[in-house]
Design an enzyme around this catalytic site. Sequence first.
Site, PDB file in Angstrom:
ATOM      1  N   THR A  56       5.532 -48.582  11.947  1.00  0.00           N
ATOM      2  CA  THR A  56       5.675 -49.871  11.520  1.00  0.00           C
ATOM      3  C   THR A  56       5.671 -49.987  10.056  1.00  0.00           C
ATOM      4  O   THR A  56       6.451 -50.693   9.298  1.00  0.00           O
ATOM      5  CB  THR A  56       4.343 -51.093  12.231  1.00  0.00           C
ATOM      6  OG1 THR A  56       4.628 -51.112  13.540  1.00  0.00           O
ATOM      7  CG2 THR A  56       4.432 -52.104  11.408  1.00  0.00           C
ATOM      8  N   HIS A 457      -5.408 -47.156 -25.316  1.00  0.00           N
ATOM      9  CA  HIS A 457      -5.031 -48.362 -25.662  1.00  0.00           C
ATOM     10  C   HIS A 457      -3.762 -48.263 -26.597  1.00  0.00           C
ATOM     11  O   HIS A 457      -3.467 -47.375 -26.988  1.00  0.00           O
ATOM     12  CB  HIS A 457      -5.903 -48.862 -27.067  1.00  0.00           C
ATOM     13  CG  HIS A 457      -5.553 -50.170 -27.818  1.00  0.00           C
ATOM     14  ND1 HIS A 457      -5.776 -51.386 -27.145  1.00  0.00           N
ATOM     15  CD2 HIS A 457      -5.014 -50.310 -28.814  1.00  0.00           C
ATOM     16  CE1 HIS A 457      -5.566 -52.309 -27.897  1.00  0.00           C
ATOM     17  NE2 HIS A 457      -4.754 -51.636 -28.874  1.00  0.00           N
TER      18      HIS A 457
END
Length: 478
Positions: A56, A457
């Site tokens: 599935t 960052h």
Amino acid sequence: MARHRCLFDGEREFSLKSYQVVIIGSGPGGYVAAIRAGMLGLKTAIVEKDPFLGGTCLHRGCIPTKALLHTAEIYDEIKTSSDHGITVGDVALDIHKVHARKASVVDKLAKGVQFLMKKRKVDVLTGMGSFVDTKTIRVVGSSGEETVVADNIIIATGSTPADLPHIAADGKRIINSDHILALESVPQSLAVIGSGAVGSEFASIFTSFGSSVHLIELLPRLLPIEDDECSKQLERSFKSRGMKCYAGTEVTAADVGASGVTLTMKKGDNETRMDVETVLLAAGRRPVLDGLACPVAGVETTRGFVNVDGYMQTNVPGVYAIGDVVATPALAHVASKEGIVAVDHIAGKPVHPIDYNKVPNCTYSHPEVASVGLTERAAREQGYDVRVGKFPFSAISKAVIVGDTEGFIKIVADKRYDEVLGVHIIGPKATELIAEATLGMRLETTVEEVAETIHAHPTLSEAMLETAHSVYGEAIHI
């Protein structure tokens, strides 16, 4: 191939193929178990009733759904590209090409699974598997019947969409998560019954595709297993996209007409009716044990689920069960881990039961939602002295850059020992960011350790750092 001699009727003697491990079902639990068994040198066969491997998840669940979600994301980005200085012409969705790309993704991954079976020397037996006894499996397929014996058998037959007691899918007007993957057109209006991961994802997809979507949830809030604040934010976000949300609402009837469905809904003492073109049932799944003949082998079940211990063993020696047929979180990554646990136990390797409190939950809607560990409510109910930190993506530079600033990260911590008890994310790339929290909790991390870890960052992951600081009231950028 080793052989097992077996007398059937006292006159004829048959030579049966014999394996150390036979796995019934080739979803992410079954095929991972097969790969692991082959890797460990165990003679292994996998039984699959469909002509393709992957189950599935690969063919009717995780993979095709996420392919549609990615298309929806691109479609939304193109429609707002002028905000980034990019001018495009008319934008239109070609649902047939959408399905074609989805199918190509599934086909490529299915071939990959098939290749891995060959690489690990796993025999693939196509057909419906069922118990003859505790060591024997009969496989009945289109090309005939075969019987094999095994030292160990792993049940990995998965789950299927469940109807409601009073509303059943007809595949036309009332559909389930299998049917919706093959829709030939985008419905003008779609009512989704159930706001768990499946319902929320399809509601998100078809809102992007242009449907008027109504998301209906019986429980008091959307995504009921998630933290309260994430549920509230998701509802706000969905409504801002034009979706209609009905929490705490029961669908009592669905009357199919020539051009659509009339739903009768009840919230408290108020009853209303709504006409929609299509209804999606997304209120749950049920384990698939039909035809497996578990009682023949003496395998015990409770409420339709196979009973297992921490090593995925059933009550029958040598018989294991994994994935959606057991009463553990119905998630592909859980099934895969359970398959590895079962095979390692069979092979006699050191193995530990799974800590299901450290399993990540992911909903790939827009915005995404992901979590691991305890919600704030659950932590308080369990008696912890709770300390909470929360930080919004709107204050994260990378979120501003990509233009996706909805949502936040929330850390639930134990005040006494500073241990992280749970992390909850709603916002951009939440399903990727949750991996840091899952690893941290696996290592019993403290909030201080997260706060002392340098995050690059500009990145979305800086939100995790800021959230850790905010637990102490020391967030930097807010």
